[in-house]
Scaffold this active site. Structure first.
Site, PDB file in Angstrom:
ATOM      1  N   LYS A 217       0.840  -1.202   0.000  1.00 43.19           N
ATOM      2  CA  LYS A 217       0.000   0.000   0.000  1.00 43.19           C
ATOM      3  C   LYS A 217       0.874   1.252   0.000  1.00 43.19           C
ATOM      4  O   LYS A 217       0.697   2.155  -0.791  1.00 43.19           O
ATOM      5  CB  LYS A 217      -0.909  -0.053   1.233  1.00 43.19           C
ATOM      6  CG  LYS A 217      -1.885   1.079   1.352  1.00 43.19           C
ATOM      7  CD  LYS A 217      -2.858   0.795   2.493  1.00 43.19           C
ATOM      8  CE  LYS A 217      -3.626   2.040   2.871  1.00 43.19           C
ATOM      9  NZ  LYS A 217      -4.598   1.799   3.932  1.00 43.19           N
ATOM     10  N   GLU A 223      10.475  -4.681   4.685  1.00 43.80           N
ATOM     11  CA  GLU A 223      10.555  -6.075   4.239  1.00 43.80           C
ATOM     12  C   GLU A 223      10.270  -6.172   2.742  1.00 43.80           C
ATOM     13  O   GLU A 223      11.002  -6.813   1.983  1.00 43.80           O
ATOM     14  CB  GLU A 223       9.535  -6.947   4.990  1.00 43.80           C
ATOM     15  CG  GLU A 223       9.827  -7.169   6.455  1.00 43.80           C
ATOM     16  CD  GLU A 223       9.236  -6.085   7.352  1.00 43.80           C
ATOM     17  OE1 GLU A 223       8.938  -4.970   6.859  1.00 43.80           O
ATOM     18  OE2 GLU A 223       9.092  -6.344   8.555  1.00 43.80           O
ATOM     19  N   GLY A 279      -5.011  -2.380   5.155  1.00 42.99           N
ATOM     20  CA  GLY A 279      -4.230  -3.523   4.655  1.00 42.99           C
ATOM     21  C   GLY A 279      -4.928  -4.853   4.902  1.00 42.99           C
ATOM     22  O   GLY A 279      -5.061  -5.687   4.000  1.00 42.99           O
ATOM     23  N   ARG A 280      -5.397  -5.058   6.122  1.00 39.17           N
ATOM     24  CA  ARG A 280      -5.994  -6.362   6.465  1.00 39.17           C
ATOM     25  C   ARG A 280      -7.389  -6.528   5.882  1.00 39.17           C
ATOM     26  O   ARG A 280      -7.995  -7.575   6.040  1.00 39.17           O
ATOM     27  CB  ARG A 280      -6.006  -6.538   7.977  1.00 39.17           C
ATOM     28  CG  ARG A 280      -6.724  -5.437   8.745  1.00 39.17           C
ATOM     29  CD  ARG A 280      -6.343  -5.503  10.214  1.00 39.17           C
ATOM     30  NE  ARG A 280      -6.829  -4.377  10.993  1.00 39.17           N
ATOM     31  CZ  ARG A 280      -6.230  -3.200  11.101  1.00 39.17           C
ATOM     32  NH1 ARG A 280      -5.129  -2.960  10.421  1.00 39.17           N
ATOM     33  NH2 ARG A 280      -6.724  -2.258  11.877  1.00 39.17           N
ATOM     34  N   GLU A 365      -5.196  -7.398  14.847  1.00 39.99           N
ATOM     35  CA  GLU A 365      -4.686  -6.075  14.487  1.00 39.99           C
ATOM     36  C   GLU A 365      -5.835  -5.062  14.603  1.00 39.99           C
ATOM     37  O   GLU A 365      -5.627  -3.905  14.944  1.00 39.99           O
ATOM     38  CB  GLU A 365      -4.123  -6.098  13.072  1.00 39.99           C
ATOM     39  CG  GLU A 365      -3.185  -4.945  12.793  1.00 39.99           C
ATOM     40  CD  GLU A 365      -2.438  -5.106  11.488  1.00 39.99           C
ATOM     41  OE1 GLU A 365      -1.380  -5.763  11.502  1.00 39.99           O
ATOM     42  OE2 GLU A 365      -2.904  -4.589  10.472  1.00 39.99           O
ATOM     43  N   HIS A 396      -5.291 -34.056  17.271  1.00 38.94           N
ATOM     44  CA  HIS A 396      -4.215 -34.923  17.761  1.00 38.94           C
ATOM     45  C   HIS A 396      -3.130 -34.127  18.460  1.00 38.94           C
ATOM     46  O   HIS A 396      -2.043 -34.637  18.698  1.00 38.94           O
ATOM     47  CB  HIS A 396      -3.641 -35.733  16.601  1.00 38.94           C
ATOM     48  CG  HIS A 396      -4.661 -36.654  16.020  1.00 38.94           C
ATOM     49  ND1 HIS A 396      -4.782 -37.973  16.408  1.00 38.94           N
ATOM     50  CD2 HIS A 396      -5.664 -36.422  15.142  1.00 38.94           C
ATOM     51  CE1 HIS A 396      -5.799 -38.515  15.749  1.00 38.94           C
ATOM     52  NE2 HIS A 396      -6.355 -37.594  14.983  1.00 38.94           N
ATOM     53  N   LYS A 516       7.508  -0.687  12.196  1.00 43.95           N
ATOM     54  CA  LYS A 516       8.118  -0.254  10.942  1.00 43.95           C
ATOM     55  C   LYS A 516       9.287   0.717  11.172  1.00 43.95           C
ATOM     56  O   LYS A 516      10.135   0.858  10.314  1.00 43.95           O
ATOM     57  CB  LYS A 516       7.068   0.380  10.026  1.00 43.95           C
ATOM     58  CG  LYS A 516       6.060  -0.645   9.493  1.00 43.95           C
ATOM     59  CD  LYS A 516       5.141  -0.047   8.443  1.00 43.95           C
ATOM     60  CE  LYS A 516       4.184  -1.106   7.925  1.00 43.95           C
ATOM     61  NZ  LYS A 516       3.349  -0.677   6.822  1.00 43.95           N
TER      62      LYS A 516
HETATM   63  C1  G6Q Z   1      -2.711  -4.033   7.844  1.00 41.45           C
HETATM   64  C2  G6Q Z   1      -1.487  -3.425   8.328  1.00 41.45           C
HETATM   65  C3  G6Q Z   1      -0.212  -4.101   7.883  1.00 41.45           C
HETATM   66  C4  G6Q Z   1       0.188  -3.784   6.452  1.00 41.45           C
HETATM   67  C5  G6Q Z   1       1.625  -4.220   6.243  1.00 41.45           C
HETATM   68  C6  G6Q Z   1       2.109  -3.972   4.830  1.00 41.45           C
HETATM   69  O1  G6Q Z   1      -3.828  -3.647   8.116  1.00 41.45           O
HETATM   70  O2  G6Q Z   1      -1.482  -2.083   8.090  1.00 41.45           O
HETATM   71  O3  G6Q Z   1      -0.245  -5.497   8.040  1.00 41.45           O
HETATM   72  O4  G6Q Z   1      -0.664  -4.413   5.553  1.00 41.45           O
HETATM   73  O5  G6Q Z   1       2.440  -3.579   7.165  1.00 41.45           O
HETATM   74  O6  G6Q Z   1       2.016  -2.617   4.511  1.00 41.45           O
HETATM   75  P1  G6Q Z   1       2.214  -2.121   3.036  1.00 41.45           P
HETATM   76  O7  G6Q Z   1       1.124  -2.734   2.196  1.00 41.45           O
HETATM   77  O8  G6Q Z   1       2.136  -0.629   3.076  1.00 41.45           O
HETATM   78  O9  G6Q Z   1       3.559  -2.615   2.574  1.00 41.45           O
END
Ligand code: G6Q
Length: 553
Positions: A217, A223, A279-280, A365, A396, A516
């Protein structure tokens, strides 16, 4: 409506100070000692009464420690928390994510063409469909072989590079819908900054046939950007260093076109989404491009239609007949009154193996918050810990603790009428286990029953099952893209209702934002050639020194 007005409008007094909360506390004192055995004995029709069919999903919630009175009190709490009004605020694009001053409109991602949803005076639905159309055209070109890699070969491998919300949804959906996927293509997902993740994902791939989707996003996440640069080097190395190859092998999914261009991806190959998609909550936005490539545009749209069906149900059904509301108030009942700390999600469907991991982010989250919308510390517990594994594997291992441990763990069992891979007796055996487990959890086994089986006295206490362990059973005919959409939306909206009752903001994630930036300060201390001056606490300083020694050896 501005974020400030939205926040003010929903400022209510602390939920736990309300008359509705107190009534539930009193009611809990009565219910705490009531066994599910008694509740079922009193009402032979309990199973039918406490079950619900809606939008093709079946929910049995009779094995919960509730009566009609419990539900009435919980619905009153939901009403007092203005859940209905908050639902409307979300669906009409108000800025209910007050700390980030954003609308929360994942529901717009699956709104049918022609519906109108406004953000700051702009109808966002046409934009959503424009991106979906662009994704579909691209997916068709890749899947048909019309889009060629730099050396003229067709794309056979797709690697999604993203993390958190830009990874968990795509991975879960790919695994869940693998049955419908294009089997001549391979799909891989790289998220961890641990180089092993990238190395293993590409070790058997041919760069001339590989497409990377850089999903981020913000397009600044450490990462993802680290993995994206490594992917670029890997590709260029495999293609003799020709920079022009990047255009054929990299596309981006982002809200940040400036950073996408800076990375070297043509914004013509960028699939856009918007700041009103968390994001989620983004797996049905362009973040789902890998899903669309795998299952095709028609199946992807089927999935969106499933989401939308649940959205309409959530917005319009009365609380008593509303699947997400029911699931939410039951979760509140155990979390806040019984003191349950976790919820187990147990899909009896191998394709849903990543569903619990996906739900962990969605739920934890969103509702892992300890201040209310007005910034006051909450006086009640919020988001429970979600966890789980597919059945029957979990049986199990950790089910022992659910059956006979000291903790109360409400469980969601998920199963289907038909298997996508009908093999002999497998499916009946699988589903027999759902029925048997929920029955055993609810009713247990008394000392008399254990003795009646001829168990010696000394062994009896070990073989008693107290029962009274609550569970929901969710079923659908079979796992299709549409059903997956409904299931995900069910949990999304359940999370929303819980957050509304707790009066918290389910849509920010300052804890993730912290992660972050934290490492940024330490990276130079690990990388510097000279021994750095360290100003952390003595433990962190010591760990850094030790790491530097270990890597130098
Ligand atoms: C989701 C969070 C988080 C995010 C990641 C990746 O709701 O905000 O999990 O999706 O940190 O972020 P970017 O898409 O900006 O790389």
């Amino acid at each position: 409506m501005s974020a400030v007005t939205a926040a003010k409008r929903f400022r209510t007094k602390a939920p736990s100070n309300s008359a509705e909360w107190r009534a539930l506390k009193d009611h809990y004192k009565k219910m705490e000692v009531v066994h599910l055995r008694e509740l079922f004995a009193e009402d032979p029709k309990r199973g039918e009464r406490f079950s619900l069919q809606a939008v093709g999903l079946f929910l049995d919630y009779s094995k919960n420690r509730i009566t009609d009175e419990t539900l009435n009190l919980l619905f009153k709490l939901a009403e007092a928390s203005r859940v209905r009004e908050r639902i409307e605020a979300m669906f009409t694009g108000q800025k209910i994510n007050v700390t980030e001053k954003r609308a929360v409109l994942h529901i717009a991602l699956r709104a049918p063409r022609g519906e109108q949803i406004f953000v700051d005076g702009t109808d966002v639905v046409p934009e959503v469909h424009a991106v979906l159309d662009k994704m579909a055209a691209f997916a068709n070109r890749i899947r048909s072989g019309d889009w060629k890699g730099h050396t003229g070969k067709r794309i056979k491998n797709v690697v999604n590079v993203g993390i958190g919300g830009s990874d968990l949804g795509p991975v879960m959906a790919y695994e869940a819908l693998k049955f419908y996927s294009e089997r001549s293509m391979q799909f891989r997902f790289v998220s961890n900054v641990d180089g092993t993740d990238f190395a293993e994902a590409v070790h058997d791939l041919d760069p001339t046939e590989t497409l990377f989707i850089i999903s981020s996003k913000t397009f600044t996440t450490l990462e993802t950007m680290t993995n994206a640069h490594t992917a670029r080097e890997w590709l260029l190395h495999g293609l003799g260093g020709d920079e022009s190859s990047v255009a054929k092998h990299f596309v981006a999914v982002s809200t940040n076109s400036a950073e996408v261009s800076k990375f070297g991806i043509d914004t013509a190959n960028m699939f856009e989404f918007w700041d009103w998609v968390g994001g989620r909550y983004s797996m049905d936005s362009a973040i789902g491009l890998s899903t669309m490539l795998a299952i095709g545009p028609d199946n992807f749209r089927e999935m969106l239609d499933g989401f939308h069906e649940m959205d309409v149900h959530f917005r319009t059904a009365s609380f008593e007949k509303n699947l997400p509301v029911l699931m939410a108030v039951l979760s509140i009942w155990y979390n806040d009154f019984f003191g349950a700390q976790t919820v187990a999600v147990l899909p009896y469907e191998q394709y849903l193996k990543r569903f619990p991991a996906y739900l962990q982010q969605l739920t934890m989250e969103s509702n892992g918050k300890s201040v209310t919308l007005n910034g006051k510390p909450v006086k009640h517990d919020t988001g429970p810990i979600y966890w789980g594994e597919p059945g029957t594997n979990g049986q199990h291992s950790f089910y022992q603790l659910i059956h006979q441990g000291t903790r109360l763990i409400p469980c969601d069992f998920i199963g289907f009428g038909k298997s996508l891979n009908p093999l002999g007796r497998h499916h009946d055996l699988l589903m027999a286990n759902i029925c048997a487990q929920t029955e055993a959890l609810a009713f247990g086994k008394t000392a008399e029953q254990v003795k009646g089986e001829g168990t010696p006295d000394w062994l009896v206490p070990h073989r008693i099952f107290e029962g009274n362990r609550p569970s929901n059973t969710i079923m659908a005919e079979k796992l299709t893209p549409r059903v997956l959409g409904k299931l995900v939306a069910l949990y999304e909206h359940s999370v929303f209702v819980q957050g509304a009752i707790w009066n918290i903001n389910s849509f920010d994630q300052w804890g993730v934002e912290l992660g972050k930036v934290l490492a940024q300060r330490i990276i130079p201390e690990l990388e510097s050639k000279d021994e750095p001056a360290l100003h952390h606490d003595s433990s962190t300083n010591n760990v850094i020194r030790e790491y530097r020694k270990l890597k130098a050896n």
